[in-house]
Design a protein around this motif. Sequence first.
Motif, PDB file in Angstrom:
ATOM      1  N   ILE A 192      19.849 -12.136  36.664  1.00  0.00           N
ATOM      2  CA  ILE A 192      19.587 -10.805  36.110  1.00  0.00           C
ATOM      3  C   ILE A 192      18.673 -10.916  34.894  1.00  0.00           C
ATOM      4  CG2 ILE A 192      20.624  -8.701  35.220  1.00  0.00           C
ATOM      5  CD1 ILE A 192      21.260  -9.462  38.177  1.00  0.00           C
ATOM      6  N   LYS A 193      18.954 -11.877  34.031  1.00  0.00           N
ATOM      7  CA  LYS A 193      18.093 -12.098  32.863  1.00  0.00           C
ATOM      8  C   LYS A 193      16.683 -12.509  33.306  1.00  0.00           C
ATOM      9  CE  LYS A 193      19.555 -12.439  29.108  1.00  0.00           C
ATOM     10  NZ  LYS A 193      19.743 -11.475  27.996  1.00  0.00           N
ATOM     11  N   THR A 194      16.616 -13.318  34.366  1.00  0.00           N
ATOM     12  CA  THR A 194      15.321 -13.757  34.887  1.00  0.00           C
ATOM     13  C   THR A 194      14.502 -12.578  35.400  1.00  0.00           C
ATOM     14  OG1 THR A 194      16.237 -15.921  35.506  1.00  0.00           O
ATOM     15  CG2 THR A 194      14.198 -15.231  36.598  1.00  0.00           C
ATOM     16  N   LYS A 195      15.147 -11.694  36.168  1.00  0.00           N
ATOM     17  CA  LYS A 195      14.444 -10.513  36.680  1.00  0.00           C
ATOM     18  C   LYS A 195      14.060  -9.564  35.543  1.00  0.00           C
ATOM     19  CE  LYS A 195      15.725  -8.891  40.740  1.00  0.00           C
ATOM     20  NZ  LYS A 195      16.539  -8.339  41.861  1.00  0.00           N
ATOM     21  N   GLU A 196      14.889  -9.526  34.525  1.00  0.00           N
ATOM     22  CA  GLU A 196      14.598  -8.698  33.353  1.00  0.00           C
ATOM     23  C   GLU A 196      13.322  -9.172  32.662  1.00  0.00           C
ATOM     24  OE1 GLU A 196      16.631  -8.551  29.048  1.00  0.00           O
ATOM     25  OE2 GLU A 196      18.000  -8.049  30.680  1.00  0.00           O
ATOM     26  N   ILE A 197      13.204 -10.478  32.483  1.00  0.00           N
ATOM     27  CA  ILE A 197      12.001 -11.043  31.856  1.00  0.00           C
ATOM     28  C   ILE A 197      10.774 -10.795  32.734  1.00  0.00           C
ATOM     29  CG2 ILE A 197      10.861 -13.208  31.194  1.00  0.00           C
ATOM     30  CD1 ILE A 197      13.645 -14.236  30.362  1.00  0.00           C
ATOM     31  N   ALA A 198      10.938 -10.981  34.037  1.00  0.00           N
ATOM     32  CA  ALA A 198       9.817 -10.786  34.960  1.00  0.00           C
ATOM     33  C   ALA A 198       9.336  -9.338  34.949  1.00  0.00           C
ATOM     34  CB  ALA A 198      10.234 -11.189  36.374  1.00  0.00           C
ATOM     35  N   PHE A 199      10.266  -8.400  34.942  1.00  0.00           N
ATOM     36  CA  PHE A 199       9.863  -6.995  34.925  1.00  0.00           C
ATOM     37  C   PHE A 199       9.200  -6.645  33.592  1.00  0.00           C
ATOM     38  CE2 PHE A 199      10.220  -2.398  35.055  1.00  0.00           C
ATOM     39  CZ  PHE A 199       9.942  -2.133  36.389  1.00  0.00           C
ATOM     40  N   GLY A 200       9.670  -7.264  32.506  1.00  0.00           N
ATOM     41  CA  GLY A 200       9.017  -7.070  31.221  1.00  0.00           C
ATOM     42  C   GLY A 200       7.575  -7.543  31.247  1.00  0.00           C
ATOM     43  N   ILE A 201       7.332  -8.692  31.889  1.00  0.00           N
ATOM     44  CA  ILE A 201       5.964  -9.198  32.027  1.00  0.00           C
ATOM     45  C   ILE A 201       5.122  -8.222  32.844  1.00  0.00           C
ATOM     46  CG2 ILE A 201       4.546 -11.037  33.020  1.00  0.00           C
ATOM     47  CD1 ILE A 201       6.838 -12.977  32.387  1.00  0.00           C
ATOM     48  N   ALA A 202       5.703  -7.675  33.912  1.00  0.00           N
ATOM     49  CA  ALA A 202       4.976  -6.732  34.766  1.00  0.00           C
ATOM     50  C   ALA A 202       4.535  -5.496  33.980  1.00  0.00           C
ATOM     51  CB  ALA A 202       5.841  -6.327  35.956  1.00  0.00           C
ATOM     52  N   VAL A 203       5.427  -4.956  33.155  1.00  0.00           N
ATOM     53  CA  VAL A 203       5.080  -3.773  32.362  1.00  0.00           C
ATOM     54  C   VAL A 203       4.045  -4.139  31.292  1.00  0.00           C
ATOM     55  CG1 VAL A 203       5.953  -2.004  30.785  1.00  0.00           C
ATOM     56  CG2 VAL A 203       7.280  -2.637  32.807  1.00  0.00           C
ATOM     57  N   GLY A 204       4.196  -5.323  30.679  1.00  0.00           N
ATOM     58  CA  GLY A 204       3.223  -5.768  29.689  1.00  0.00           C
ATOM     59  C   GLY A 204       1.822  -5.882  30.266  1.00  0.00           C
ATOM     60  N   THR A 205       1.724  -6.391  31.503  1.00  0.00           N
ATOM     61  CA  THR A 205       0.399  -6.486  32.149  1.00  0.00           C
ATOM     62  C   THR A 205      -0.161  -5.100  32.457  1.00  0.00           C
ATOM     63  OG1 THR A 205       1.316  -6.624  34.402  1.00  0.00           O
ATOM     64  CG2 THR A 205       1.000  -8.693  33.199  1.00  0.00           C
ATOM     65  N   ALA A 206       0.715  -4.141  32.755  1.00  0.00           N
ATOM     66  CA  ALA A 206       0.249  -2.777  33.017  1.00  0.00           C
ATOM     67  C   ALA A 206      -0.380  -2.171  31.769  1.00  0.00           C
ATOM     68  CB  ALA A 206       1.412  -1.906  33.501  1.00  0.00           C
ATOM     69  N   ILE A 207       0.212  -2.430  30.614  1.00  0.00           N
ATOM     70  CA  ILE A 207      -0.337  -1.924  29.355  1.00  0.00           C
ATOM     71  C   ILE A 207      -1.729  -2.503  29.111  1.00  0.00           C
ATOM     72  CG2 ILE A 207      -0.027  -1.837  26.864  1.00  0.00           C
ATOM     73  CD1 ILE A 207       1.957  -0.092  28.426  1.00  0.00           C
ATOM     74  N   ILE A 208      -1.876  -3.803  29.360  1.00  0.00           N
ATOM     75  CA  ILE A 208      -3.186  -4.436  29.178  1.00  0.00           C
ATOM     76  C   ILE A 208      -4.195  -3.878  30.178  1.00  0.00           C
ATOM     77  CG2 ILE A 208      -4.446  -6.620  29.340  1.00  0.00           C
ATOM     78  CD1 ILE A 208      -1.971  -8.020  28.268  1.00  0.00           C
ATOM     79  N   ALA A 209      -3.771  -3.699  31.424  1.00  0.00           N
ATOM     80  CA  ALA A 209      -4.667  -3.141  32.440  1.00  0.00           C
ATOM     81  C   ALA A 209      -5.128  -1.739  32.045  1.00  0.00           C
ATOM     82  CB  ALA A 209      -3.962  -3.107  33.797  1.00  0.00           C
ATOM     83  N   GLY A 210      -4.240  -0.967  31.417  1.00  0.00           N
ATOM     84  CA  GLY A 210      -4.621   0.356  30.957  1.00  0.00           C
ATOM     85  C   GLY A 210      -5.682   0.311  29.880  1.00  0.00           C
ATOM     86  N   MET A 211      -5.551  -0.656  28.976  1.00  0.00           N
ATOM     87  CA  MET A 211      -6.583  -0.826  27.950  1.00  0.00           C
ATOM     88  C   MET A 211      -7.927  -1.178  28.591  1.00  0.00           C
ATOM     89  SD  MET A 211      -8.503  -3.309  26.242  1.00  0.00           S
ATOM     90  CE  MET A 211      -7.620  -4.835  26.538  1.00  0.00           C
ATOM     91  N   LEU A 212      -7.903  -2.027  29.603  1.00  0.00           N
ATOM     92  CA  LEU A 212      -9.139  -2.393  30.294  1.00  0.00           C
ATOM     93  C   LEU A 212      -9.739  -1.197  31.024  1.00  0.00           C
ATOM     94  CD1 LEU A 212      -8.054  -5.834  31.808  1.00  0.00           C
ATOM     95  CD2 LEU A 212      -9.204  -5.405  29.635  1.00  0.00           C
ATOM     96  N   LEU A 213      -8.876  -0.354  31.583  1.00  0.00           N
ATOM     97  CA  LEU A 213      -9.353   0.800  32.343  1.00  0.00           C
ATOM     98  C   LEU A 213     -10.136   1.765  31.470  1.00  0.00           C
ATOM     99  CD1 LEU A 213      -9.458   2.630  34.844  1.00  0.00           C
ATOM    100  CD2 LEU A 213      -7.205   3.513  34.198  1.00  0.00           C
ATOM    101  N   ILE A 214      -9.633   2.095  30.289  1.00  0.00           N
ATOM    102  CA  ILE A 214     -10.298   3.077  29.440  1.00  0.00           C
ATOM    103  C   ILE A 214     -11.572   2.510  28.814  1.00  0.00           C
ATOM    104  CG2 ILE A 214      -9.146   2.579  27.234  1.00  0.00           C
ATOM    105  CD1 ILE A 214      -8.866   5.659  26.906  1.00  0.00           C
ATOM    106  N   VAL A 215     -11.715   1.196  28.828  1.00  0.00           N
ATOM    107  CA  VAL A 215     -12.981   0.583  28.416  1.00  0.00           C
ATOM    108  C   VAL A 215     -14.030   0.783  29.503  1.00  0.00           C
ATOM    109  CG1 VAL A 215     -14.117  -1.636  27.983  1.00  0.00           C
ATOM    110  CG2 VAL A 215     -11.963  -1.102  26.836  1.00  0.00           C
ATOM    111  N   ILE A 216     -13.591   0.738  30.761  1.00  0.00           N
ATOM    112  CA  ILE A 216     -14.518   0.848  31.895  1.00  0.00           C
ATOM    113  C   ILE A 216     -14.915   2.287  32.179  1.00  0.00           C
ATOM    114  CG2 ILE A 216     -14.747   0.475  34.391  1.00  0.00           C
ATOM    115  CD1 ILE A 216     -12.906  -1.934  34.073  1.00  0.00           C
ATOM    116  N   GLN A 217     -13.929   3.198  32.151  1.00  0.00           N
ATOM    117  CA  GLN A 217     -14.205   4.578  32.543  1.00  0.00           C
ATOM    118  C   GLN A 217     -13.324   5.529  31.749  1.00  0.00           C
ATOM    119  OE1 GLN A 217     -12.635   4.200  36.752  1.00  0.00           O
ATOM    120  NE2 GLN A 217     -11.461   6.002  36.134  1.00  0.00           N
ATOM    121  N   SER A 218     -13.654   6.815  31.810  1.00  0.00           N
ATOM    122  CA  SER A 218     -12.835   7.827  31.157  1.00  0.00           C
ATOM    123  C   SER A 218     -11.557   8.040  31.970  1.00  0.00           C
ATOM    124  CB  SER A 218     -13.617   9.132  31.022  1.00  0.00           C
ATOM    125  OG  SER A 218     -14.070   9.570  32.283  1.00  0.00           O
ATOM    126  N   VAL A 219     -10.491   8.428  31.282  1.00  0.00           N
ATOM    127  CA  VAL A 219      -9.194   8.590  31.937  1.00  0.00           C
ATOM    128  C   VAL A 219      -8.554   9.915  31.548  1.00  0.00           C
ATOM    129  CG1 VAL A 219      -8.805   6.086  31.946  1.00  0.00           C
ATOM    130  CG2 VAL A 219      -7.875   7.466  30.087  1.00  0.00           C
TER     131      VAL A 219
END
Length: 291
Positions: A192-219
Motif C-alpha cells: 500500500i505504501k509502495t502504491k502510494e509513492i507510485a501514485f504520488g510520482i504519477a501526479v508529480g509528473t502530471a504537474i510538470i507536464a502541465g508546466m510544459l504544456l503552457i510553454v508550448i501552447q495556450s490553455v
Amino acid sequence: MDFSWDLLLNAVASGIMLGGFYAAVAVGITIAFGMLDIVNIAHPAFIILGSFLAYLSINSMGVDPFFAAMLFAVLGFFFGRYFYRAYYHFFEKRGDDSLQGLAFFFGIMFIVEISLVLIFGVDYRLIDLPYLAKTYEIGFVQIPLRLAAPAVVGVLMVLAIQLYLSKTFTGRAIQAVAQDLEAVRFVGANPIKTKEIAFGIAVGTAIIAGMLLIVIQSVEPSIGREFIGRAFAICVLGGMASLPGTLVAAMILGVAETLTSTFLGPSWSPAVAFGLLLLTLAFRPAGIFGR
C-alpha cells in the motif's frame, strides 16, 4: 499539398519534439494504469492544474515556471500520496476499484475543471518567456526552443524515473506491486505504501507536464480532455508498464500526428492516437515493449 524533403524533415523533427512532450504527459498514466492498475481519468485535469500553477508562478510571483515546476512537482507528489490513501480507503480496500473508482476519477476531473473555471475563467492563458522565442536552424530543419525545451525536459524526466524504478528498492517494488502483491510483502515492502509513492510520482509528473504544456501552447481549464486518448494510447502502444515503451510510443505518436497534420491537414491529426490504439489492440495487444 506538394511533397518536399525539407517539409518532411521539419515535420519529423517537430514530431520528435512533440513526442518528448507527449512522453511527459503519458508517463503518469503508465505508472498509474500500467503498473498500479488504476484507471486515473483525472490525470489530464492534474496536467491542466500544473499549467495554471506555472501561469501563476510567473505572473504573480515572478518565478520562472521551469524552476517553479520542481517545487510544484514535490507538492503534487505529496498530494498524490494522500489522494491515493483516500482512493484506497474508499475503493480498493473494499474491493470496489473498478466502475465506482472510475466514476470517482471522473468526478475529480470535473471538480478540478470547474474550480479552475471559477478562479481563472474560460479565457486561454499562455506564458511568454522571451528566451524561448528563439528558433535554431540546422540545415533545412527549424528547432523552435518553445517546443524543444519541453521535449528535453520530458525525455529527461522519463529517463530519471526509469533509473529510479530500476536502481532502487522502492522502484523495483513499484514495478512488482501490480504483478504479485504477496511477493512484494515477502521481500519486506509495504504494497500500500509502495502504491502510494507510485501514485504520488504519477501526479508529480502530471504537474510538470502541465508546466510544459503552457510553454508550448495556450490553455484553458477543459483542454486537458484532449490528452486523455493520447495518454492511454501511448501507454497501451508502449506496453502498459514499460517506461522505455512509453518514450518510444510517444515519439511514434508525435511524428505520426505532425506528418498527418502537415500532409493531410490538422483536422485529421486528433484521429491518429485512436487509430494507433485500435491497430495496437488488434495486432499487438501487449504493445511494443509488452511481454
